[in-house]
Design a protein around this motif. Structure first.
Motif, mmCIF file in Angstrom:
data_model
loop_
_atom_site.group_PDB
_atom_site.id
_atom_site.type_symbol
_atom_site.label_atom_id
_atom_site.label_comp_id
_atom_site.label_asym_id
_atom_site.label_seq_id
_atom_site.Cartn_x
_atom_site.Cartn_y
_atom_site.Cartn_z
ATOM 1 N N THR A 274 -25.826 -22.303 -49.091
ATOM 2 C CA THR A 274 -24.481 -22.142 -49.661
ATOM 3 C C THR A 274 -24.044 -23.435 -50.339
ATOM 4 O O THR A 274 -23.557 -23.423 -51.462
ATOM 5 C CB THR A 274 -23.469 -21.795 -48.542
ATOM 6 N N SER B 144 -12.009 -20.426 -53.686
ATOM 7 C CA SER B 144 -13.213 -19.725 -54.104
ATOM 8 C C SER B 144 -12.870 -18.867 -55.315
ATOM 9 O O SER B 144 -11.751 -18.357 -55.431
ATOM 10 C CB SER B 144 -13.701 -18.850 -52.954
ATOM 11 N N LYS C 237 -23.950 -22.617 -54.076
ATOM 12 C CA LYS C 237 -22.706 -21.871 -54.301
ATOM 13 C C LYS C 237 -21.472 -22.767 -54.379
ATOM 14 O O LYS C 237 -20.394 -22.409 -53.915
ATOM 15 C CB LYS C 237 -22.533 -20.824 -53.198
ATOM 16 N N LYS D 163 -18.204 -18.491 -55.919
ATOM 17 C CA LYS D 163 -18.548 -19.870 -55.578
ATOM 18 C C LYS D 163 -17.331 -20.635 -55.061
ATOM 19 O O LYS D 163 -16.191 -20.277 -55.367
ATOM 20 C CB LYS D 163 -19.095 -20.587 -56.809
#
Ligand code: ADP
Length: 274
Positions: free
Chosen positions: A127, A86, A131, A90
């Motif tokens: 998500t 990560s 993301k 993101k």
């Protein structure tokens, strides 16, 4: 309207009536194609992973999002055990076989069941669609969860999808669900690129074709609903074997008859978008 007369079908209608959904395009890809099946176990994930590999072979920059929250297959099919990194905001996709990959299965233990209620699933979908740092993709393949329930609805409403391919086996029991799937995507105004007949027949050592699950049903359904029939994929034990080994057939046996079928599908998809 008399409230008492509002039945289940009206509730369903309200849920799926074409509306102007505020669909977010997935950032980092030119096109997003969903692979859907109304029923589980018909070869949806196998198709999604092999199609992604076939697209890569014809120089399409491709990503694969395993959106099957309850039954992720990508870690096993691509033999991925590493966790995505990560950047603080993101998640970075894991790269394997030249494909950018993401799956809920990368974040959980292989044998931990996803005992999640609706809101958690919806938040996971958000998500995964908003993301993930997809980088410069031509096509993102989304392996959808099976069925026509809330998860699929959320997906179809949240994401701007450029098209969906529906996978089925030729059994009546699968086809019934396929019809529901077609209606759902039509109501949601998601373009159905076509239907695939997976496990259409088995060719015996005697060279004869055995239509183990029935014959022509997927093609008939496509015709009935005025959709494209994209073609069939026979049953071949190598498909399951290579998938279990963590390297799908298009990657491990590129000259195999089944791999050639996938390359043909990939060319068709390329011609639609490029
Ligand atoms: P789904 O994603 O629809 O649940 P999977 O892709 O996991 O289905 O496939 C279910 C099983 O069927 C797997 O074991 C897979 O290897 C096998 N399978 C899929 N397509 C074929 C095929 N054409 N020939 C033989 N086995 C297949």
């Amino acid at each position: 309207m008399d409230n008492k007369k509002v039945g289940l079908s009206d509730t369903m209608k309200a849920k799926t009536e074409p509306k102007t959904f505020r669909r977010n395009p997935i950032v980092g890809t030119k096109f997003t194609i969903a692979i859907s099946s109304a029923k589980g176990g018909v070869g949806k994930s196998t198709f999604a992973s092999n199609l992604a590999l076939a697209l890569k072979k014809i120089d399409i920059k491709v990503g694969l999002l395993d959106a099957d929250i309850y039954g992720p297959s990508l870690p096993k099919l691509f033999s991925i055990s590493e966790k995505p990194e990560s950047d603080g905001q993101k998640l970075k996709p894991v790269k394997k076989y030249g494909i950018q990959c993401m799956s809920i299965g990368f974040l959980t233990d292989e044998l931990t069941p996803m005992i999640w209620r609706g809101p958690m699933v919806i938040s996971a979908i958000k998500t995964f669609t908003q993301k993930v740092l997809w980088e410069n993709l031509d096509i993102l393949i989304v392996d959808m969860p099976p069925g026509t329930g809330d998860t699929q609805l959320t997906f179809a409403q949240e994401i701007k999808m450029d098209g969906v391919i529906i996978i089925s086996t030729p059994q009546e029991i699968s086809l019934q669900d396929v019809k529901r799937g077609i209606k759902m995507f039509d109501k949601l105004n998601v373009e159905i690129l076509g239907l695939i007949d997976n496990m259409s027949h088995f060719t015996g050592d005697d060279g004869k074709k055995y239509p183990i699950f029935g014959e022509g049903g997927v093609q008939r359904t496509a015709k009935e609903f005025n959709k494209n029939f994209l073609g069939e994929i026979p049953i071949d034990p190598e498909v399951g074997k290579q998938g279990d080994l963590g390297s799908p057939i298009v990657e491990s046996l590129p000259e195999h008859e089944i791999s050639k079928i996938y390359l043909n599908f990939a060319e068709k998809i390329k011609n639609i978008y490029f």
